[in-house]
Design a protein around this motif. Structure first.
Motif, PDB file in Angstrom:
ATOM      1  N   ALA A   1       4.370   3.758  33.179  1.00  0.00           N
ATOM      2  CA  ALA A   1       5.243   2.634  32.834  1.00  0.00           C
ATOM      3  C   ALA A   1       6.689   3.029  33.105  1.00  0.00           C
ATOM      4  CB  ALA A   1       5.074   2.257  31.365  1.00  0.00           C
ATOM      5  N   PRO A   2       7.561   2.046  33.300  1.00  0.00           N
ATOM      6  CA  PRO A   2       8.983   2.359  33.459  1.00  0.00           C
ATOM      7  C   PRO A   2       9.506   3.123  32.236  1.00  0.00           C
ATOM      8  CG  PRO A   2       8.561   0.103  34.127  1.00  0.00           C
ATOM      9  CD  PRO A   2       7.298   0.609  33.484  1.00  0.00           C
ATOM     10  N   ALA A   3      10.314   4.130  32.502  1.00  0.00           N
ATOM     11  CA  ALA A   3      10.942   4.875  31.415  1.00  0.00           C
ATOM     12  C   ALA A   3      11.965   3.972  30.729  1.00  0.00           C
ATOM     13  CB  ALA A   3      11.619   6.123  31.960  1.00  0.00           C
ATOM     14  N   THR A   4      12.113   4.136  29.434  1.00  0.00           N
ATOM     15  CA  THR A   4      13.035   3.322  28.646  1.00  0.00           C
ATOM     16  C   THR A   4      13.757   4.210  27.635  1.00  0.00           C
ATOM     17  OG1 THR A   4      11.420   2.856  26.913  1.00  0.00           O
ATOM     18  CG2 THR A   4      11.479   1.326  28.795  1.00  0.00           C
ATOM     19  N   ALA A   5      14.696   3.621  26.927  1.00  0.00           N
ATOM     20  CA  ALA A   5      15.370   4.356  25.858  1.00  0.00           C
ATOM     21  C   ALA A   5      14.351   4.835  24.821  1.00  0.00           C
ATOM     22  CB  ALA A   5      16.426   3.470  25.200  1.00  0.00           C
ATOM     23  N   GLU A   6      13.324   4.029  24.579  1.00  0.00           N
ATOM     24  CA  GLU A   6      12.307   4.396  23.588  1.00  0.00           C
ATOM     25  C   GLU A   6      11.446   5.571  24.042  1.00  0.00           C
ATOM     26  OE1 GLU A   6      12.805   1.132  24.609  1.00  0.00           O
ATOM     27  OE2 GLU A   6      14.017   0.715  22.838  1.00  0.00           O
ATOM     28  N   THR A   7      11.239   5.718  25.356  1.00  0.00           N
ATOM     29  CA  THR A   7      10.398   6.819  25.843  1.00  0.00           C
ATOM     30  C   THR A   7      11.216   8.069  26.163  1.00  0.00           C
ATOM     31  OG1 THR A   7      10.511   6.063  28.150  1.00  0.00           O
ATOM     32  CG2 THR A   7       8.668   5.232  26.801  1.00  0.00           C
ATOM     33  N   TRP A   8      12.526   8.029  25.926  1.00  0.00           N
ATOM     34  CA  TRP A   8      13.374   9.169  26.251  1.00  0.00           C
ATOM     35  C   TRP A   8      12.884  10.486  25.651  1.00  0.00           C
ATOM     36  CZ3 TRP A   8      16.285  11.063  29.736  1.00  0.00           C
ATOM     37  CH2 TRP A   8      17.082  12.175  29.467  1.00  0.00           C
TER      38      TRP A   8
END
Length: 195
Positions: free
Chosen positions: A9-16
């Motif tokens: 999935a696209p990386a996001t602030a939540e997956t940092w």
């Protein structure tokens, strides 16, 4: 034998925090943080590892994000950088990746690197990352995706560190075609997208 599930999935602030785990493994990625193609050589040398890490954090907090992350079951195992070609100033300066007459520029996205944790290699992570990168580019409006892989078939002694661009066979498995060979061990490969 248990079945394992791969998702991208696209990386996001939540997956940092999970992305930090991928980059926190030994290797060049722990100092580069996918900033090599974003900066000039002088700018890159003038930045610290912490500044590069912070830059990637910012680049994965916006929309579209700078890449995709892969999980094997619930464990983060890999990353691929993919953005519009124009986001990578270093690509235009490189003799390998600079534009030639007739090359696409508009709606062109570039897959510049792969990071796969050492304990997760040889499990198809890079193949899943490439598929996720293509889907991320497509959903963000790309019409063409380009990669700059190495060819271990020409030089089998390429180290793991030299393979961060991906390999020709990886991109071929994703439907990409070689459009030119700027050097014996490097290829420019493209995939047109039906958007």
């Amino acid at each position: 034998m248990t079945s394992m599930t791969m998702r991208v999935a696209p990386a996001t602030a939540e997956t940092w925090p999970e992305l930090e785990r991928v980059f926190g493994q030994p290797g060049d990625q722990a100092t580069c943080w996918c900033q090599w193609f974003k900066l000039t050589g002088a700018e890159y040398r003038a930045t610290t590892t912490a500044e590069r890490r912070d830059a990637l954090h910012g680049q994965t907090s916006g929309s579209p994000t700078a890449g995709v992350i892969a999980w094997l079951d619930d464990e983060p195992v890999g990353w691929s950088a993919v953005e519009p070609y124009s986001a990578y100033s270093g690509l235009g300066r490189s003799p390998i990746t600079r534009r030639l007459e007739g090359d696409p520029v508009d709606d062109l996205w570039a897959v510049t690197c792969f990071v796969v944790r050492l304990d997760s290699r040889r499990r198809g992570v890079a193949r899943h990352l490439l598929g996720g990168a293509v889907e991320h580019a497509r959903s963000s409006g790309a019409r063409v995706v380009e990669g700059y892989p190495v060819d271990p078939g020409v030089r089998p002694s390429l180290s793991a560190a030299e393979r961060y661009h991906g390999t020709v066979s990886l991109f071929e498995s994703g439907g990409f075609s070689v459009v030119r060979r700027p050097s014996a061990t490097r290829a420019i490969m493209r995939l047109g997208l039906d958007t």
